[in-house]
Design a protein around this motif. Structure first.
Motif, PDB file in Angstrom:
ATOM      1  N   LYS A  21      47.330  28.406  32.880  1.00 51.50           N
ATOM      2  CA  LYS A  21      48.068  28.818  31.692  1.00 51.50           C
ATOM      3  C   LYS A  21      47.494  30.121  31.155  1.00 51.50           C
ATOM      4  N   CYS A  22      48.380  31.056  30.864  1.00 50.02           N
ATOM      5  CA  CYS A  22      47.929  32.314  30.263  1.00 50.02           C
ATOM      6  C   CYS A  22      49.119  32.990  29.585  1.00 50.02           C
ATOM      7  N   ASP A  23      48.820  33.794  28.565  1.00 44.18           N
ATOM      8  CA  ASP A  23      49.865  34.442  27.775  1.00 44.18           C
ATOM      9  C   ASP A  23      50.611  35.514  28.564  1.00 44.18           C
ATOM     10  N   LYS A  24      49.906  36.154  29.440  1.00 43.30           N
ATOM     11  CA  LYS A  24      50.468  37.278  30.195  1.00 43.30           C
ATOM     12  C   LYS A  24      50.480  36.920  31.682  1.00 43.30           C
ATOM     13  N   PRO A  25      51.493  37.328  32.464  1.00 49.25           N
ATOM     14  CA  PRO A  25      51.493  37.044  33.902  1.00 49.25           C
ATOM     15  C   PRO A  25      50.177  37.495  34.550  1.00 49.25           C
ATOM     16  N   LEU A  27      49.423  38.399  37.538  1.00 53.09           N
ATOM     17  CA  LEU A  27      49.520  39.593  38.374  1.00 53.09           C
ATOM     18  C   LEU A  27      49.424  40.860  37.530  1.00 53.09           C
ATOM     19  N   ASP A  28      50.085  40.862  36.373  1.00 52.01           N
ATOM     20  CA  ASP A  28      50.015  42.031  35.484  1.00 52.01           C
ATOM     21  C   ASP A  28      48.587  42.241  34.998  1.00 52.01           C
ATOM     22  N   SER A  29      47.923  41.153  34.639  1.00 50.51           N
ATOM     23  CA  SER A  29      46.531  41.256  34.167  1.00 50.51           C
ATOM     24  C   SER A  29      45.619  41.806  35.263  1.00 50.51           C
ATOM     25  N   LEU A  30      45.841  41.357  36.489  1.00 51.11           N
ATOM     26  CA  LEU A  30      45.016  41.826  37.604  1.00 51.11           C
ATOM     27  C   LEU A  30      45.233  43.313  37.859  1.00 51.11           C
ATOM     28  N   ASN A  31      46.495  43.734  37.880  1.00 45.57           N
ATOM     29  CA  ASN A  31      46.785  45.149  38.135  1.00 45.57           C
ATOM     30  C   ASN A  31      46.296  46.034  37.000  1.00 45.57           C
ATOM     31  N   ASP A  32      46.417  45.545  35.771  1.00 41.84           N
ATOM     32  CA  ASP A  32      45.908  46.316  34.624  1.00 41.84           C
ATOM     33  C   ASP A  32      44.394  46.489  34.721  1.00 41.84           C
ATOM     34  N   ARG A  33      43.698  45.414  35.102  1.00 42.33           N
ATOM     35  CA  ARG A  33      42.237  45.493  35.199  1.00 42.33           C
ATOM     36  C   ARG A  33      41.809  46.402  36.349  1.00 42.33           C
ATOM     37  N   VAL A  34      42.539  46.371  37.451  1.00 39.23           N
ATOM     38  CA  VAL A  34      42.247  47.270  38.567  1.00 39.23           C
ATOM     39  C   VAL A  34      42.391  48.721  38.120  1.00 39.23           C
ATOM     40  N   SER A  62      37.508  38.768  39.469  1.00 40.11           N
ATOM     41  CA  SER A  62      36.476  37.955  38.832  1.00 40.11           C
ATOM     42  C   SER A  62      36.619  37.968  37.310  1.00 40.11           C
ATOM     43  N   ALA A  63      36.869  39.142  36.742  1.00 41.59           N
ATOM     44  CA  ALA A  63      36.963  39.270  35.283  1.00 41.59           C
ATOM     45  C   ALA A  63      38.185  38.534  34.738  1.00 41.59           C
ATOM     46  N   VAL A  64      39.341  38.715  35.369  1.00 39.46           N
ATOM     47  CA  VAL A  64      40.572  38.081  34.886  1.00 39.46           C
ATOM     48  C   VAL A  64      40.489  36.565  35.023  1.00 39.46           C
ATOM     49  N   LEU A  65      40.037  36.090  36.184  1.00 35.73           N
ATOM     50  CA  LEU A  65      39.944  34.637  36.390  1.00 35.73           C
ATOM     51  C   LEU A  65      38.874  34.014  35.506  1.00 35.73           C
ATOM     52  N   ASN A  66      37.813  34.756  35.233  1.00 35.64           N
ATOM     53  CA  ASN A  66      36.770  34.227  34.345  1.00 35.64           C
ATOM     54  C   ASN A  66      37.337  33.988  32.948  1.00 35.64           C
ATOM     55  N   ASP A  67      38.164  34.912  32.474  1.00 38.73           N
ATOM     56  CA  ASP A  67      38.793  34.731  31.162  1.00 38.73           C
ATOM     57  C   ASP A  67      39.721  33.514  31.157  1.00 38.73           C
ATOM     58  N   ILE A  68      40.458  33.331  32.245  1.00 38.89           N
ATOM     59  CA  ILE A  68      41.386  32.194  32.341  1.00 38.89           C
ATOM     60  C   ILE A  68      40.616  30.880  32.381  1.00 38.89           C
TER      61      ILE A  68
END
Length: 369
Positions: A21-25, A27-34, A62-68
């Motif tokens: 569960k997350c507020d934002k898709p 994939l978008d979070s991953l691409n934004d962090r990249v 790692s960063a995005v999944l850690n937040d999730i």
């Protein structure tokens, strides 16, 4: 756009557990962090470097999944599956964060084992040892604690201590093949070949398709000069459809030792297709070719060996014989000239062959004239 391998891992983890569960898709979070990390650390020299890109994507994932994971609820079975997936993907920091955030769900011993495994992979051996020691302090019967302590001491080069821990592991878990296999490897390194074979036999009884078992057992049999027993292990590997380049190498060495030279050439050639830079095996194949009197294919082998050591007397002698038997008279003469500088005995040893060489060279000169 982040590489598909990360999306594949993400999908696998959700299939093994549940949709995150997350507020934002995601994939978008991953691409934004990249994109953010590229802007922060990228420059003209590294922006298109595959290693740099992989590192950026590794850090972003790692960063995005850690937040999730901080807000996600998992049961024990799901946490085990996630940990194993992250560990295999070498996302060690993320794996450590996952179990640390969910520490109350694990037993004390399980948490210590998992954290110790991560510390070991991160190169923090003292921290790893502390965690594994805590695991067996909480539960002396925790065989995995002994197993990993053995593996850790093996990494440090302390083979004797590793044997002690693996031995205790096998006592506590007589059905755990990993304990016996690691014990067998340590016993082999210590020159305890009889004990190594016994440990391998137990591995075979538990898990007859474990490749390392056959490699260690055959190596021990060859070290003890027991070719019949070595062949029994080679036959077992075939029956259980266990194949590996290392087994081809050992089959070749066994065939060479039992003077089955053509079989040795065949098996060693299979190995060298995969490991062409293994000069030691190339040298054994050259010996087998010479023993089998396969002079034509021997010539390029000898060239390689003599490039490494121009004063290799065995290789020079075989070079002379190979050129002689393939009727390359001039090259044979050159080889004999080099041999004679090593020792005058070779001219006497091959007196009749040299007479034939001189005769054929003279005939060749007459034909030219």
């Amino acid at each position: 756009m982040i590489d598909d391998k990360w999306l594949g891992l993400l999908n696998f983890m959700q299939q093994e557990t549940h949709s995150f569960k997350c507020d934002k898709p995601i994939l978008d979070s991953l691409n934004d962090r990249v994109g953010l990390l590229k802007n922060q650390f990228g420059n003209v020299s590294n922006i298109n470097n595959p290693q740099f890109i992989d590192w950026i994507e590794h850090e972003a994932f790692s960063a995005v999944l850690n937040d999730i994971f901080k807000d996600e609820l998992f049961n024990k079975d799901e946490l085990d599956k996630l940990f194993n997936a992250l560990f295999k993907a070498k996302l060690f920091q993320l794996a450590l964060s996952l179990i640390s955030n969910n520490k109350p769900i694990f037993s004390a011993g399980d948490f210590d084992i998992k954290s110790g495994m991560v510390f070991h992979q991160l190169g923090e051996l003292d921290q790893a040892e502390k965690a594994f020691t805590q695991a067996i302090t909480h539960s002396p019967a925790n065989y995995l604690g002994h197993f990993h302590l053995g593996y850790l001491h093996l990494a440090r080069g302390d083979n004797e201590q590793a044997i002690n821990y693996f031995t205790e592991c096998t006592r506590l878990a007589p059905e755990f093949a990993g304990g016996f296999q690691n014990l067998a490897g340590c016993q082999y390194q210590a020159g305890e070949f009889e004990s190594s074979i016994k440990s391998c036999t137990r591995v075979y009884e538990i898990s007859p398709t474990l490749i390392a078992c056959y490699i260690t057992a055959i190596s021990s049999c060859l070290a003890l000069k027991r070719p019949v027993e070595a062949n029994s292990w080679l036959e077992r590997a075939e029956v259980n459809e266990v194949y590996n380049p290392e087994l081809s190498r050992l089959r070749g060495i066994w065939a060479h030792q039992t003077q089955q030279y053509s079989d040795a050439v065949k098996a060693l050639s299979e190995y060298l297709k995969v490991r062409p830079d293994d000069i030691d095996v190339l040298a054994i194949r050259a010996q087998a070719l010479a023993a089998a009197k396969q002079w034509e294919p021997l010539l390029p082998e000898l060239k390689i060996l003599l490039e490494l050591d121009p004063h290799d007397v065995w290789a020079l002698e075989q070079l002379f014989l190979a050129n002689y038997h393939t009727e390359q008279w001039q090259q044979a003469g050159v080889a004999m000239s080099a041999l004679s500088k090593m020792s005058t005995q070779f001219k006497q040893k091959y007196l009749s062959q040299m007479d034939e060489i001189r005769k054929n060279l003279a005939i060749a000169m007459m034909d030219v004239e």
